[in-house]
Motif scaffolding. Structure first.
Motif, PDB file in Angstrom:
ATOM      1  N   ARG A  77      -1.099 -16.591 -29.109  1.00  0.00           N
ATOM      2  CA  ARG A  77      -2.199 -15.970 -29.859  1.00  0.00           C
ATOM      3  C   ARG A  77      -2.814 -14.783 -29.140  1.00  0.00           C
ATOM      4  O   ARG A  77      -3.566 -14.009 -29.748  1.00  0.00           O
ATOM      5  N   ILE A  78      -2.488 -14.612 -27.865  1.00  0.00           N
ATOM      6  CA  ILE A  78      -3.145 -13.586 -27.058  1.00  0.00           C
ATOM      7  C   ILE A  78      -2.098 -12.673 -26.450  1.00  0.00           C
ATOM      8  O   ILE A  78      -1.136 -13.129 -25.822  1.00  0.00           O
ATOM      9  N   GLN A  79      -2.276 -11.387 -26.645  1.00  0.00           N
ATOM     10  CA  GLN A  79      -1.363 -10.385 -26.101  1.00  0.00           C
ATOM     11  C   GLN A  79      -2.055  -9.639 -24.966  1.00  0.00           C
ATOM     12  O   GLN A  79      -3.226  -9.255 -25.077  1.00  0.00           O
ATOM     13  N   LEU A  80      -1.328  -9.443 -23.857  1.00  0.00           N
ATOM     14  CA  LEU A  80      -1.815  -8.654 -22.726  1.00  0.00           C
ATOM     15  C   LEU A  80      -1.047  -7.335 -22.692  1.00  0.00           C
ATOM     16  O   LEU A  80       0.174  -7.324 -22.533  1.00  0.00           O
ATOM     17  N   VAL A  81      -1.754  -6.230 -22.827  1.00  0.00           N
ATOM     18  CA  VAL A  81      -1.127  -4.910 -22.841  1.00  0.00           C
ATOM     19  C   VAL A  81      -1.492  -4.193 -21.552  1.00  0.00           C
ATOM     20  O   VAL A  81      -2.660  -3.844 -21.338  1.00  0.00           O
ATOM     21  N   PRO A  82      -0.525  -3.966 -20.641  1.00  0.00           N
ATOM     22  CA  PRO A  82      -0.840  -3.247 -19.402  1.00  0.00           C
ATOM     23  C   PRO A  82      -1.112  -1.775 -19.687  1.00  0.00           C
ATOM     24  O   PRO A  82      -0.377  -1.115 -20.421  1.00  0.00           O
ATOM     25  N   LEU A  83      -2.190  -1.253 -19.104  1.00  0.00           N
ATOM     26  CA  LEU A  83      -2.542   0.155 -19.263  1.00  0.00           C
ATOM     27  C   LEU A  83      -2.264   0.947 -18.000  1.00  0.00           C
ATOM     28  O   LEU A  83      -1.831   2.089 -18.055  1.00  0.00           O
ATOM     29  N   SER A  84      -2.537   0.348 -16.858  1.00  0.00           N
ATOM     30  CA  SER A  84      -2.303   0.950 -15.551  1.00  0.00           C
ATOM     31  C   SER A  84      -2.352  -0.182 -14.539  1.00  0.00           C
ATOM     32  O   SER A  84      -2.747  -1.298 -14.882  1.00  0.00           O
ATOM     33  N   PRO A  85      -1.962   0.047 -13.277  1.00  0.00           N
ATOM     34  CA  PRO A  85      -2.059  -1.031 -12.282  1.00  0.00           C
ATOM     35  C   PRO A  85      -3.492  -1.563 -12.187  1.00  0.00           C
ATOM     36  O   PRO A  85      -4.427  -0.823 -11.935  1.00  0.00           O
ATOM     37  N   GLY A  86      -3.662  -2.859 -12.466  1.00  0.00           N
ATOM     38  CA  GLY A  86      -4.989  -3.461 -12.403  1.00  0.00           C
ATOM     39  C   GLY A  86      -5.822  -3.281 -13.648  1.00  0.00           C
ATOM     40  O   GLY A  86      -7.029  -3.515 -13.627  1.00  0.00           O
ATOM     41  N   SER A  87      -5.201  -2.917 -14.786  1.00  0.00           N
ATOM     42  CA  SER A  87      -5.949  -2.681 -16.009  1.00  0.00           C
ATOM     43  C   SER A  87      -5.133  -3.150 -17.205  1.00  0.00           C
ATOM     44  O   SER A  87      -3.963  -2.769 -17.355  1.00  0.00           O
ATOM     45  N   TRP A  88      -5.769  -3.987 -18.071  1.00  0.00           N
ATOM     46  CA  TRP A  88      -5.070  -4.548 -19.224  1.00  0.00           C
ATOM     47  C   TRP A  88      -6.000  -4.597 -20.434  1.00  0.00           C
ATOM     48  O   TRP A  88      -7.216  -4.709 -20.305  1.00  0.00           O
ATOM     49  N   LEU A  89      -5.385  -4.549 -21.604  1.00  0.00           N
ATOM     50  CA  LEU A  89      -6.080  -4.870 -22.844  1.00  0.00           C
ATOM     51  C   LEU A  89      -5.755  -6.305 -23.216  1.00  0.00           C
ATOM     52  O   LEU A  89      -4.590  -6.715 -23.204  1.00  0.00           O
ATOM     53  N   ILE A  90      -6.770  -7.074 -23.559  1.00  0.00           N
ATOM     54  CA  ILE A  90      -6.595  -8.435 -24.042  1.00  0.00           C
ATOM     55  C   ILE A  90      -6.785  -8.403 -25.553  1.00  0.00           C
ATOM     56  O   ILE A  90      -7.860  -8.041 -26.046  1.00  0.00           O
ATOM     57  N   LEU A  91      -5.714  -8.774 -26.295  1.00  0.00           N
ATOM     58  CA  LEU A  91      -5.733  -8.652 -27.746  1.00  0.00           C
ATOM     59  C   LEU A  91      -5.487 -10.026 -28.376  1.00  0.00           C
ATOM     60  O   LEU A  91      -4.342 -10.463 -28.516  1.00  0.00           O
ATOM     61  N   PRO A  92      -6.534 -10.743 -28.774  1.00  0.00           N
ATOM     62  CA  PRO A  92      -6.341 -12.040 -29.445  1.00  0.00           C
ATOM     63  C   PRO A  92      -6.060 -11.832 -30.929  1.00  0.00           C
ATOM     64  O   PRO A  92      -6.742 -11.066 -31.598  1.00  0.00           O
ATOM     65  N   SER A  93      -5.053 -12.532 -31.435  1.00  0.00           N
ATOM     66  CA  SER A  93      -4.754 -12.451 -32.869  1.00  0.00           C
ATOM     67  C   SER A  93      -5.677 -13.355 -33.672  1.00  0.00           C
ATOM     68  O   SER A  93      -5.930 -13.106 -34.848  1.00  0.00           O
ATOM     69  N   THR A  94      -6.169 -14.426 -33.052  1.00  0.00           N
ATOM     70  CA  THR A  94      -7.132 -15.318 -33.685  1.00  0.00           C
ATOM     71  C   THR A  94      -8.196 -15.690 -32.662  1.00  0.00           C
ATOM     72  O   THR A  94      -7.938 -15.686 -31.454  1.00  0.00           O
ATOM     73  N   SER A  95      -9.385 -15.997 -33.125  1.00  0.00           N
ATOM     74  CA  SER A  95     -10.430 -16.474 -32.228  1.00  0.00           C
ATOM     75  C   SER A  95     -10.111 -17.897 -31.780  1.00  0.00           C
ATOM     76  O   SER A  95      -9.458 -18.655 -32.508  1.00  0.00           O
ATOM     77  N   LEU A  96     -10.556 -18.256 -30.603  1.00  0.00           N
ATOM     78  CA  LEU A  96     -10.323 -19.597 -30.081  1.00  0.00           C
ATOM     79  C   LEU A  96     -11.324 -20.573 -30.684  1.00  0.00           C
ATOM     80  O   LEU A  96     -12.442 -20.199 -31.045  1.00  0.00           O
ATOM     81  N   ALA A  97     -10.920 -21.814 -30.764  1.00  0.00           N
ATOM     82  CA  ALA A  97     -11.805 -22.842 -31.312  1.00  0.00           C
ATOM     83  C   ALA A  97     -12.979 -23.077 -30.375  1.00  0.00           C
ATOM     84  O   ALA A  97     -12.911 -22.801 -29.172  1.00  0.00           O
ATOM     85  N   GLU A  98     -14.074 -23.567 -30.928  1.00  0.00           N
ATOM     86  CA  GLU A  98     -15.251 -23.840 -30.119  1.00  0.00           C
ATOM     87  C   GLU A  98     -14.915 -24.847 -29.021  1.00  0.00           C
ATOM     88  O   GLU A  98     -14.329 -25.901 -29.271  1.00  0.00           O
ATOM     89  N   GLY A  99     -15.259 -24.506 -27.788  1.00  0.00           N
ATOM     90  CA  GLY A  99     -14.974 -25.366 -26.645  1.00  0.00           C
ATOM     91  C   GLY A  99     -13.593 -25.181 -26.046  1.00  0.00           C
ATOM     92  O   GLY A  99     -13.309 -25.726 -24.976  1.00  0.00           O
TER      93      GLY A  99
END
Length: 276
Positions: A77-99
């Motif tokens: 459900r979660i994609q990590l897109v590297p932008l540069s060394p030490g930098s990423w975009l976190i892209l969730p396709s769905t929100s996580l359930a409560e808790g």
């Protein structure tokens, strides 16, 4: 959507005034700066607040070493897109359930303790940018530690502190609380106590105190306080934590972390008189 498009949206959100970062009925979009814990394996992971449709930029600031991120192998459900060394975009396709908590680990190589995070979804707030920085060494830390140890060695009845009242407690643990706060200019000393209310339960141990303050642009700065403790007694244990409130910040808050349970932030009372 390509990562360049996500980054453009992210930069527009991050540059908006803090008061305008909340859409109708949506979460408050925050920018945060986190100070990395010195021994991340001994404290609960740092929480990152993510929401479906909102990219979160995670940046490690030098001199933190470049790292390799990893999620659970079955996490789709979660994609990590590297932008540069030490930098990423976190892209969730769905929100996580409560808790629900999804671990995110940043490995920096041999002989370097990894940074540990958990991804969570909270209705009230979402992180747009999260900068992770290394703590700066302060020349007065040893003097502050000496005073903290002196406070621990002094009987509670003989310590005259301002705000002698409970100001925070760990969720689900009525036996741990901050009892008093002493301000000395920009530095404060707070006394916390743990009382074991259940004799058969293992003692609750305070392993970290996190502080949060608001910067002038509305973003948050979060960092660990310096924590010292005395020897456990029959009824519990006392702690003193201390830190400097950085210049230009306001509304300090405190969170008490157990070994596997991070606490929630509560307001930390300030002086009755304004500090210079």
């Amino acid at each position: 959507m390509r990562s360049g498009s996500w980054l453009l949206i992210l930069s527009l959100l991050a540059s908006a005034p803090a008061a305008a970062r909340q859409s109708a009925g949506g979460p408050l979009l925050r920018a945060r700066t986190l100070v990395a814990p010195a021994r991340s394996g001994e404290v609960p992971p740092l929480a990152l607040h993510v929401t479906a449709g909102v990219p979160t930029l995670l940046q490690l600031e030098a001199p933190l070493p470049p790292s390799t991120p990893s999620l659970p192998v079955d996490e789709a459900r979660i994609q990590l897109v590297p932008l540069s060394p030490g930098s990423w975009l976190i892209l969730p396709s769905t929100s996580l359930a409560e808790g629900e908590e999804v671990p995110l680990i940043l490995e920096a190589g041999p002989n370097t303790e990894p940074l540990r995070f958990t991804l969570v979804t909270r209705r009230e707030e979402t992180d747009v940018t999260v900068r992770v920085v290394r703590a700066e060494s302060a020349t007065e830390d040893e003097a502050a530690r000496a005073l903290a140890l002196h406070l621990l060695a002094t009987p509670p009845a003989r310590v005259a502190l301002i705000w002698p009242r409970t100001v925070a407690s760990a969720p689900g643990h009525n036996r741990v609380r901050v009892e008093s706060v002493l301000w000395m200019g920009q530095r404060f000393f707070a006394t916390a106590s743990v009382r074991d209310s259940q004799k058969r339960a293992p003692p609750w141990r305070l392993v970290q105190v996190r502080l949060r303050a608001t910067l002038a642009d509305g973003s948050h700065l979060e960092w660990p306080a310096h924590l010292v403790s005395d020897s456990p007694g029959v009824k519990g244990q006392r702690y003193v934590f201390t830190s400097l409130l950085p210049e230009g910040t306001s509304h300090p808050e405190v969170a008490l972390d157990g070994e596997n349970a991070p606490g929630r932030f509560h307001p930390l009372p300030e002086d009755e008189e304004p500090r210079p």
